[in-house]
Design an enzyme around this catalytic site. Structure first.
Site, PDB file in Angstrom:
ATOM      1  N   LYS A 124       0.843  -1.201   0.000  1.00 41.56           N
ATOM      2  CA  LYS A 124       0.000   0.000   0.000  1.00 41.56           C
ATOM      3  C   LYS A 124       0.880   1.253   0.000  1.00 41.56           C
ATOM      4  O   LYS A 124       1.865   1.322   0.735  1.00 41.56           O
ATOM      5  CB  LYS A 124      -0.879  -0.058   1.251  1.00 41.56           C
ATOM      6  CG  LYS A 124      -1.797   1.102   1.499  1.00 41.56           C
ATOM      7  CD  LYS A 124      -2.541   0.862   2.820  1.00 41.56           C
ATOM      8  CE  LYS A 124      -3.428   2.033   3.195  1.00 41.56           C
ATOM      9  NZ  LYS A 124      -4.078   1.804   4.511  1.00 41.56           N
ATOM     10  N   SER A 199      -8.820   1.951   3.206  1.00 45.71           N
ATOM     11  CA  SER A 199      -7.921   2.672   2.334  1.00 45.71           C
ATOM     12  C   SER A 199      -7.006   1.765   1.501  1.00 45.71           C
ATOM     13  O   SER A 199      -6.319   2.243   0.607  1.00 45.71           O
ATOM     14  CB  SER A 199      -7.063   3.640   3.149  1.00 45.71           C
ATOM     15  OG  SER A 199      -6.345   2.975   4.164  1.00 45.71           O
ATOM     16  N   SER A 223      -9.441  -0.251   7.588  1.00 47.09           N
ATOM     17  CA  SER A 223      -8.956   0.068   6.244  1.00 47.09           C
ATOM     18  C   SER A 223      -8.147  -1.046   5.596  1.00 47.09           C
ATOM     19  O   SER A 223      -7.726  -0.917   4.449  1.00 47.09           O
ATOM     20  CB  SER A 223      -8.134   1.363   6.269  1.00 47.09           C
ATOM     21  OG  SER A 223      -7.187   1.354   7.309  1.00 47.09           O
TER      22      SER A 223
END
Length: 528
Positions: A124, A199, A223
């Site tokens: 990420k 996210s 997330s």
């Protein structure tokens, strides 16, 4: 104060349900599916592939190349990749193969010291990877590169793994849809009409599409787990501070933030969660006893399949209740003690969680692209965004606005003390009940993935499902439980007491064996 938060949630829910109905009518036609998997290497777990590479039944180059080709094939549909390092990764894979071909390596030591030797992984964008994009996916930091690797990235590289790329997130990780003005929007691999979540949406999309083996993400309020649910994969939030999160961006110096945010793995196979955690535990100060076998005769499985409407959030979908029911029936048939959890959720639990999340401090996330030191007014920026004049997404502005207002209302010492006392009692009851041999089966979220433009409307509903676990400080794993009639992933989460992470991993593996785990998003034609 109580009524203000509940009124805001009710208004958001009414608007969301109305818009969802309209979108469902206008977006009834499913777009083309992503290409099916064709290479059998893409259907093998990292644990098994690592063994095959060590035994020279396949090469690291073959594996890395297969995953790079798969990413290139599906990314035009998903827009998940922010920046890649494919050529360097292939060179690293060739070097791995040369070291094995020379015959000078001790295979036993290699397995112990570098258990991920030659295995590809992805990360990420909010976690730094030296030399790659580390912008928070916001225009103010366009072009910024990380100067060092995050702890988790370094641990995987030390274990022999090979990084392929960094993946998309919402702007400043603020939202349930991975959209920003710098890299655009990511899409769900099972149906590109829907969001992959946030996210860690880009990371989840790659994994769900079968184009990554292991992903590294961070979980603050769900997330990591919620995108895992939306994209049909496993996502594990470990106990607090097992994996350092201080290098996450955005961040702050508040101790509660470090307690609530957790770096963890996203995978398609349960075995790879355990492999990841064992690699990390080599250098962690926390002994999670991951090799200690679970005694199923002593295990206690508790479950909760619904929340009262008095909390003000939208109801859990019937198909998700069915997932929890199937899991509980499985453990009953297996002879494991299984019962509905005998603890009631406090009536003000929504406020308790909100106040604790606010106690992580305020974040200055609305940054001027021309002058990063300048902080903007969220209300002014929201008005500008309505007319398309803001450099920030509405999701970030909404989160920042709510955070700003709630801090003014809920952050008083008396309010914090009032809600903290009730929450602590609840936390202690739950921890005592679960103990060293208990888990709670609980919804990861209330439904399958929403439309990306409407994902903002689901933010209040995350609080009582996934954010609860962060504030409790408990480990939790999102477990895929097949697809619904529309072909969208379903799942549930398994929660354990602090530092009983091994129980989460064992139950995840058990449910994978019972219900199949990850399901490819389109019909596969595998070449043998």
């Amino acid at each position: 104060m109580f009524y203000l938060l509940r009124t805001w949630i009710i208004v958001i829910n009414v608007i969301y349900l109305t818009m969802d109905w309209i979108f469902s009518l206008t977006r009834y036609r499913k777009p083309p599916s992503i290409p099916p998997l064709k290479d059998s290497l893409l259907t093998i777990s990292a644990a098994e592939l690592a063994q095959k590479i060590r035994d020279q039944h396949c090469t690291s180059y073959q594996v890395v190349r297969a995953y790079i080709e798969r990413i290139k094939e599906v990314n035009p549909y998903l827009n998940a990749v922010v920046e890649d390092r494919y050529e360097i990764a292939l060179a690293e894979a060739k070097n791995c193969d040369r070291l094995l071909e020379d015959g000078n390596m001790d295979i036993v030591k290699l397995k112990e010291q570098k258990p991920l030797f030659g295995i590809p992984f992805t990360v990420k964008e909010s976690l730094p990877v030296k030399g790659l994009s580390h912008t928070g996916c916001t225009l103010a930091y366009k072009g910024r590169k990380a100067t060092t690797d995050s702890f988790a990235v370094k641990m995987l590289r030390d274990a022999g793994a090979i990084l392929l790329c960094v993946t998309n997130t919402p702007e400043m990780c603020s939202g349930l849809d991975s959209y920003n003005f710098l890299y655009g929007r990511s899409y769900n691999p099972y149906d590109t009409r829907y969001t992959p979540g946030g996210s860690a949406g880009g990371e989840a999309a790659l994994l769900g599409a079968g184009s990554s083996l292991i992903g590294i993400a961070a979980d603050f309020g769900g997330s990591l787990r919620v995108p895992g649910l939306f994209c049909g994969i496993f996502g594990f939030k470990p106990s607090p501070k097992v994996i350092p999160s201080r290098d996450h961006f955005p961040s702050n110096n508040n101790e509660n933030f470090e307690n609530y945010v957790a770096v963890g793995p996203m995978t398609r196979y349960a075995d790879d969660l355990s492999l990841f955690m064992k690699v990390i535990s080599m250098k962690s100060n926390c002994d999670l006893c991951l090799d200690e076998p679970v005694d199923w005769k002593q295990m206690k499985v508790y479950y909760r399949d619904s929340l009262s409407k008095s909390f003000g959030i939208l109801s859990l979908s019937p198909e998700f209740k069915q997932c929890i029911l199937k899991a509980t029936i499985h453990f009953v048939e297996r002879g494991v003690h299984t019962e509905k959890i005998p603890i009631e959720w406090p009536a003000r639990l929504l406020e308790m969680i909100t106040v604790h999340l606010l106690d992580t401090g305020e974040f200055d996330l609305i940054i001027d692209a021309k002058n990063p030191k300048l902080r903007k007014n969220p209300i002014v920026e929201m008005i500008k965004a309505i007319f398309g004049q803001s450099h920030h997404t509405m999701s970030l502005l909404h989160v920042q606005f709510v955070n700003h207002v709630c801090h003014r209302i809920y952050s008083g010492k008396e309010i914090l003390r009032y809600y903290s006392q009730g929450f602590k009692e609840f936390q202690q009851k739950l921890q005592k009940l679960l103990g060293k041999n208990g888990v709670l089966i609980y919804p990861t979220f209330r439904s399958t993935a929403p439309f990306p433009e409407l994902a903002l409307g689901e933010l209040p509903n995350i609080i009582l499902y996934s954010s609860l676990v962060n504030v409790l400080g408990f480990p939790a794993v999102q477990v895929p439980m097949g697809l619904n009639s529309k072909g969208m992933p379903m799942g549930l989460q398994v929660i354990a007491a602090p530092y009983q992470d091994r129980l989460c991993l064992a139950v995840a593996k058990e449910l994978e064996m019972a219900f199949g785990g990850w399901v490819p998003p389109s019909i596969s034609t595998i070449n043998n």
